[in-house]
Design a protein around this motif. Structure first.
Motif, PDB file in Angstrom:
ATOM      1  N   GLN A 152       0.822  -1.214   0.000  1.00 26.59           N
ATOM      2  CA  GLN A 152       0.000   0.000   0.000  1.00 26.59           C
ATOM      3  C   GLN A 152       0.851   1.256   0.000  1.00 26.59           C
ATOM      4  O   GLN A 152       0.564   2.218  -0.724  1.00 26.59           O
ATOM      5  CB  GLN A 152      -0.933  -0.026   1.215  1.00 26.59           C
ATOM      6  CG  GLN A 152      -1.994  -1.108   1.147  1.00 26.59           C
ATOM      7  CD  GLN A 152      -2.758  -1.262   2.451  1.00 26.59           C
ATOM      8  OE1 GLN A 152      -2.413  -0.638   3.459  1.00 26.59           O
ATOM      9  NE2 GLN A 152      -3.789  -2.087   2.437  1.00 26.59           N
ATOM     10  N   VAL A 153       1.894   1.250   0.807  1.00 26.51           N
ATOM     11  CA  VAL A 153       2.796   2.403   0.856  1.00 26.51           C
ATOM     12  C   VAL A 153       3.515   2.562  -0.481  1.00 26.51           C
ATOM     13  O   VAL A 153       3.691   3.689  -0.982  1.00 26.51           O
ATOM     14  CB  VAL A 153       3.805   2.254   2.010  1.00 26.51           C
ATOM     15  CG1 VAL A 153       4.854   3.374   1.942  1.00 26.51           C
ATOM     16  CG2 VAL A 153       3.092   2.282   3.356  1.00 26.51           C
ATOM     17  N   LEU A 174      -6.474  13.755   6.192  1.00 31.81           N
ATOM     18  CA  LEU A 174      -5.914  14.007   4.857  1.00 31.81           C
ATOM     19  C   LEU A 174      -4.620  14.803   4.949  1.00 31.81           C
ATOM     20  O   LEU A 174      -3.682  14.574   4.165  1.00 31.81           O
ATOM     21  CB  LEU A 174      -6.944  14.747   4.007  1.00 31.81           C
ATOM     22  CG  LEU A 174      -8.148  13.905   3.578  1.00 31.81           C
ATOM     23  CD1 LEU A 174      -9.233  14.801   2.983  1.00 31.81           C
ATOM     24  CD2 LEU A 174      -7.738  12.840   2.562  1.00 31.81           C
ATOM     25  N   HIS A 175      -4.577  15.709   5.886  1.00 29.74           N
ATOM     26  CA  HIS A 175      -3.352  16.490   6.068  1.00 29.74           C
ATOM     27  C   HIS A 175      -2.197  15.576   6.464  1.00 29.74           C
ATOM     28  O   HIS A 175      -1.058  15.739   5.984  1.00 29.74           O
ATOM     29  CB  HIS A 175      -3.575  17.569   7.124  1.00 29.74           C
ATOM     30  CG  HIS A 175      -2.436  18.523   7.247  1.00 29.74           C
ATOM     31  ND1 HIS A 175      -1.429  18.391   8.190  1.00 29.74           N
ATOM     32  CD2 HIS A 175      -2.110  19.633   6.510  1.00 29.74           C
ATOM     33  CE1 HIS A 175      -0.569  19.356   8.050  1.00 29.74           C
ATOM     34  NE2 HIS A 175      -0.948  20.143   7.037  1.00 29.74           N
ATOM     35  N   TYR A 176      -2.481  14.604   7.323  1.00 27.27           N
ATOM     36  CA  TYR A 176      -1.446  13.644   7.732  1.00 27.27           C
ATOM     37  C   TYR A 176      -0.979  12.808   6.543  1.00 27.27           C
ATOM     38  O   TYR A 176       0.231  12.621   6.334  1.00 27.27           O
ATOM     39  CB  TYR A 176      -1.987  12.731   8.824  1.00 27.27           C
ATOM     40  CG  TYR A 176      -1.170  11.468   9.003  1.00 27.27           C
ATOM     41  CD1 TYR A 176       0.069  11.502   9.647  1.00 27.27           C
ATOM     42  CD2 TYR A 176      -1.623  10.245   8.492  1.00 27.27           C
ATOM     43  CE1 TYR A 176       0.843  10.353   9.779  1.00 27.27           C
ATOM     44  CE2 TYR A 176      -0.866   9.093   8.626  1.00 27.27           C
ATOM     45  CZ  TYR A 176       0.371   9.147   9.266  1.00 27.27           C
ATOM     46  OH  TYR A 176       1.133   8.007   9.388  1.00 27.27           O
ATOM     47  N   ILE A 177      -1.911  12.310   5.742  1.00 30.22           N
ATOM     48  CA  ILE A 177      -1.539  11.490   4.586  1.00 30.22           C
ATOM     49  C   ILE A 177      -0.690  12.298   3.610  1.00 30.22           C
ATOM     50  O   ILE A 177       0.307  11.807   3.061  1.00 30.22           O
ATOM     51  CB  ILE A 177      -2.810  10.939   3.886  1.00 30.22           C
ATOM     52  CG1 ILE A 177      -3.510   9.922   4.787  1.00 30.22           C
ATOM     53  CG2 ILE A 177      -2.459  10.294   2.544  1.00 30.22           C
ATOM     54  CD1 ILE A 177      -4.812   9.383   4.215  1.00 30.22           C
ATOM     55  N   GLY A 178      -1.060  13.538   3.395  1.00 31.58           N
ATOM     56  CA  GLY A 178      -0.290  14.373   2.484  1.00 31.58           C
ATOM     57  C   GLY A 178       1.119  14.608   2.973  1.00 31.58           C
ATOM     58  O   GLY A 178       2.080  14.575   2.187  1.00 31.58           O
ATOM     59  N   ARG A 199       4.238   5.389  -5.747  1.00 33.89           N
ATOM     60  CA  ARG A 199       4.230   5.259  -7.209  1.00 33.89           C
ATOM     61  C   ARG A 199       3.264   6.242  -7.871  1.00 33.89           C
ATOM     62  O   ARG A 199       3.536   6.733  -8.974  1.00 33.89           O
ATOM     63  CB  ARG A 199       3.853   3.815  -7.582  1.00 33.89           C
ATOM     64  CG  ARG A 199       3.756   3.546  -9.069  1.00 33.89           C
ATOM     65  CD  ARG A 199       3.528   2.069  -9.339  1.00 33.89           C
ATOM     66  NE  ARG A 199       2.413   1.537  -8.566  1.00 33.89           N
ATOM     67  CZ  ARG A 199       1.134   1.668  -8.909  1.00 33.89           C
ATOM     68  NH1 ARG A 199       0.802   2.334 -10.024  1.00 33.89           N
ATOM     69  NH2 ARG A 199       0.191   1.124  -8.165  1.00 33.89           N
ATOM     70  N   ILE A 200       2.142   6.534  -7.234  1.00 36.22           N
ATOM     71  CA  ILE A 200       1.105   7.338  -7.888  1.00 36.22           C
ATOM     72  C   ILE A 200       1.123   8.812  -7.486  1.00 36.22           C
ATOM     73  O   ILE A 200       0.386   9.616  -8.073  1.00 36.22           O
ATOM     74  CB  ILE A 200      -0.305   6.772  -7.597  1.00 36.22           C
ATOM     75  CG1 ILE A 200      -0.694   7.059  -6.144  1.00 36.22           C
ATOM     76  CG2 ILE A 200      -0.385   5.293  -7.915  1.00 36.22           C
ATOM     77  CD1 ILE A 200      -2.157   6.810  -5.851  1.00 36.22           C
ATOM     78  N   ARG A 201       1.936   9.189  -6.522  1.00 38.66           N
ATOM     79  CA  ARG A 201       1.817  10.532  -5.962  1.00 38.66           C
ATOM     80  C   ARG A 201       2.130  11.641  -6.963  1.00 38.66           C
ATOM     81  O   ARG A 201       1.683  12.787  -6.798  1.00 38.66           O
ATOM     82  CB  ARG A 201       2.719  10.669  -4.743  1.00 38.66           C
ATOM     83  CG  ARG A 201       4.213  10.569  -5.022  1.00 38.66           C
ATOM     84  CD  ARG A 201       4.997  10.661  -3.740  1.00 38.66           C
ATOM     85  NE  ARG A 201       6.444  10.610  -3.976  1.00 38.66           N
ATOM     86  CZ  ARG A 201       7.352  10.691  -3.010  1.00 38.66           C
ATOM     87  NH1 ARG A 201       6.951  10.817  -1.746  1.00 38.66           N
ATOM     88  NH2 ARG A 201       8.631  10.638  -3.294  1.00 38.66           N
ATOM     89  N   ILE A 213      -7.066   3.429  -1.746  1.00 34.44           N
ATOM     90  CA  ILE A 213      -6.257   3.939  -2.865  1.00 34.44           C
ATOM     91  C   ILE A 213      -5.490   2.792  -3.520  1.00 34.44           C
ATOM     92  O   ILE A 213      -5.436   2.683  -4.752  1.00 34.44           O
ATOM     93  CB  ILE A 213      -5.289   5.033  -2.367  1.00 34.44           C
ATOM     94  CG1 ILE A 213      -6.073   6.255  -1.910  1.00 34.44           C
ATOM     95  CG2 ILE A 213      -4.302   5.411  -3.469  1.00 34.44           C
ATOM     96  CD1 ILE A 213      -5.217   7.319  -1.239  1.00 34.44           C
ATOM     97  N   HIS A 214      -4.914   1.932  -2.700  1.00 35.46           N
ATOM     98  CA  HIS A 214      -4.156   0.790  -3.230  1.00 35.46           C
ATOM     99  C   HIS A 214      -5.066  -0.158  -4.015  1.00 35.46           C
ATOM    100  O   HIS A 214      -4.729  -0.577  -5.132  1.00 35.46           O
ATOM    101  CB  HIS A 214      -3.495   0.047  -2.074  1.00 35.46           C
ATOM    102  CG  HIS A 214      -2.896  -1.273  -2.464  1.00 35.46           C
ATOM    103  ND1 HIS A 214      -1.778  -1.376  -3.264  1.00 35.46           N
ATOM    104  CD2 HIS A 214      -3.272  -2.558  -2.173  1.00 35.46           C
ATOM    105  CE1 HIS A 214      -1.481  -2.649  -3.454  1.00 35.46           C
ATOM    106  NE2 HIS A 214      -2.372  -3.383  -2.803  1.00 35.46           N
ATOM    107  N   VAL A 215      -6.211  -0.492  -3.440  1.00 39.37           N
ATOM    108  CA  VAL A 215      -7.125  -1.441  -4.084  1.00 39.37           C
ATOM    109  C   VAL A 215      -7.638  -0.888  -5.410  1.00 39.37           C
ATOM    110  O   VAL A 215      -7.680  -1.586  -6.432  1.00 39.37           O
ATOM    111  CB  VAL A 215      -8.307  -1.761  -3.143  1.00 39.37           C
ATOM    112  CG1 VAL A 215      -9.400  -2.523  -3.895  1.00 39.37           C
ATOM    113  CG2 VAL A 215      -7.826  -2.576  -1.950  1.00 39.37           C
TER     114      VAL A 215
END
Length: 262
Positions: free
Chosen positions: A147-148, A178-182, A153-155, A250-252
Motif C-alpha cells: 500500500q505504501v 488528509l493532512h497527515y496522509i499528504g 508510485r502514484i503521488r 487507494i491501493h485497491v
C-alpha cells in the motif's frame, strides 16, 4: 385409427382370406394388440415406473448426485415434520437416525475436503488469504508495504480532491486525516470548499467552480482520487475514514483487479 387403415392397406389380400389360425401363424408376434417396440411404426404406452427407470439410466453422475441429495433432504424434512406434528418415540427416533446419517455424510465430506486442501497447494485459499495469527501478521505487513509503495508510485500523477463545508464537524476531522496522509506520503490534497469558507488545515482551500456538480457531490466530506494528467476520477468514499483505510482504498482501486485481494 390411421394405423389400422395402414395395416389394411399393406397386408396382402391373401392374408385376409386365411383362417384365423393360419393368419396368426403367419405373423411373428402373438397379437396385433400386444406392444412390441422392436417393430417399425409401433406405438406403445410407457409405464410410468419404466419411464422413470429409463430417465435414471440416462442421468449424468452430477444429475444422479443432485437427485439423491434432494431425495435425502426431502425425506429428512418429512421425518422432521412428522416428528414435530406427531412426537411419538418412533417418529422422533426415525428422524434422529436419518439426521445422524446426514451428519455423518457431512463429516466425511468435511474431512476429505481438508485432506485435499492439505495435499493440493493450488487449491489452498489460505495461501493468499491466511487466517491463522502467524500468517495473518505476515500478510498484514506485506500488504502494508504494498500500500505504501502504491502511494509512492502514484503521488506524481494522482491527487485527492477533498470536498467539504466549514460547518461540517466530520469535515474538520477528515481534514486532519488528509493532512497527515499528504505530509507522510507526499500525495497532493486538493481541498474544495462548497460554502466558500476554509478549514484550519487548508486556509487556502479552493472555491467550488462547478466540479462538485460535475462529479455529483451531494454529501460531505467526500474524497475523490483524480489523475492530474488524463483527468480520470476515482471516488474513494464519503464520511469519516481512517488514514489506514483510505490508504487501503487507494491501493485497491489503483493497483488491484476486482477479487484479487478480497
Amino acid at each position: 385409427m390411421w394405423l389400422h387403415v395402414f395395416i389394411l392397406l399393406i397386408l396382402p389380400i391373401s392374408a385376409w382370406a386365411m383362417p384365423d389360425d393360419d393368419f396368426a401363424s403367419s405373423i411373428d408376434y402373438p397379437s396385433v394388440w400386444q406392444c412390441d417396440r422392436s417393430k417399425f411404426l409401433w406405438y406403445c404406452e410407457i409405464d410410468p415406473e419404466e419411464l422413470q427407470e429409463q430417465q435414471i439410466r440416462l442421468e449424468t453422475p452430477q444429475e444422479t448426485a443432485i437427485r439423491k441429495l434432494e431425495e435425502l433432504q426431502k425425506e429428512l424434512k418429512g421425518r422432521r415434520a412428522l416428528a414435530i406434528v406427531e412426537p411419538t418415540p418412533e417418529n422422533i427416533a426415525s428422524y434422529i437416525d436419518l439426521q445422524n446419517q446426514s451428519m455423518q455424510m457431512a463429516s466425511v465430506f468435511s474431512d476429505v475436503w481438508r485432506r485435499v486442501i492439505w495435499q493440493t497447494p493450488e487449491l489452498n485459499y489460505e495461501l493468499k488469504h491466511p487466517v491463522n495469527n502467524a500468517a495473518l501478521d505476515i500478510h498484514k505487513k506485506t500488504t502494508r508495504v504494498a500500500q505504501v509503495d502504491t502511494l509512492e508510485r502514484i503521488r506524481n500523477d494522482w491527487g485527492i480532491f477533498f470536498f467539504f463545508k466549514s460547518d461540517c464537524p466530520y469535515c474538520h476531522m477528515m481534514a486532519q486525516t488528509l493532512h497527515y496522509i499528504g505530509q507522510a506520503h507526499g500525495i497532493t490534497i486538493f481541498p474544495v470548499s462548497l460554502d466558500g469558507s476554509a478549514l484550519p488545515q487548508y486556509p487556502n482551500a479552493r472555491m467550488d467552480n462547478g466540479l462538485a456538480t460535475q462529479i455529483g457531490v451531494t454529501e460531505v466530506p467526500l474524497m475523490v482520487l483524480g489523475n492530474v494528467h488524463d483527468k480520470r476520477i476515482v471516488p474513494l468514499g464519503s464520511g469519516v475514514i481512517s488514514s489506514q483505510e483510505l490508504i487501503e482504498r487507494i491501493h485497491v482501486l489503483t493497483s488491484t483487479r476486482p477479487g484479487e485481494s478480497y
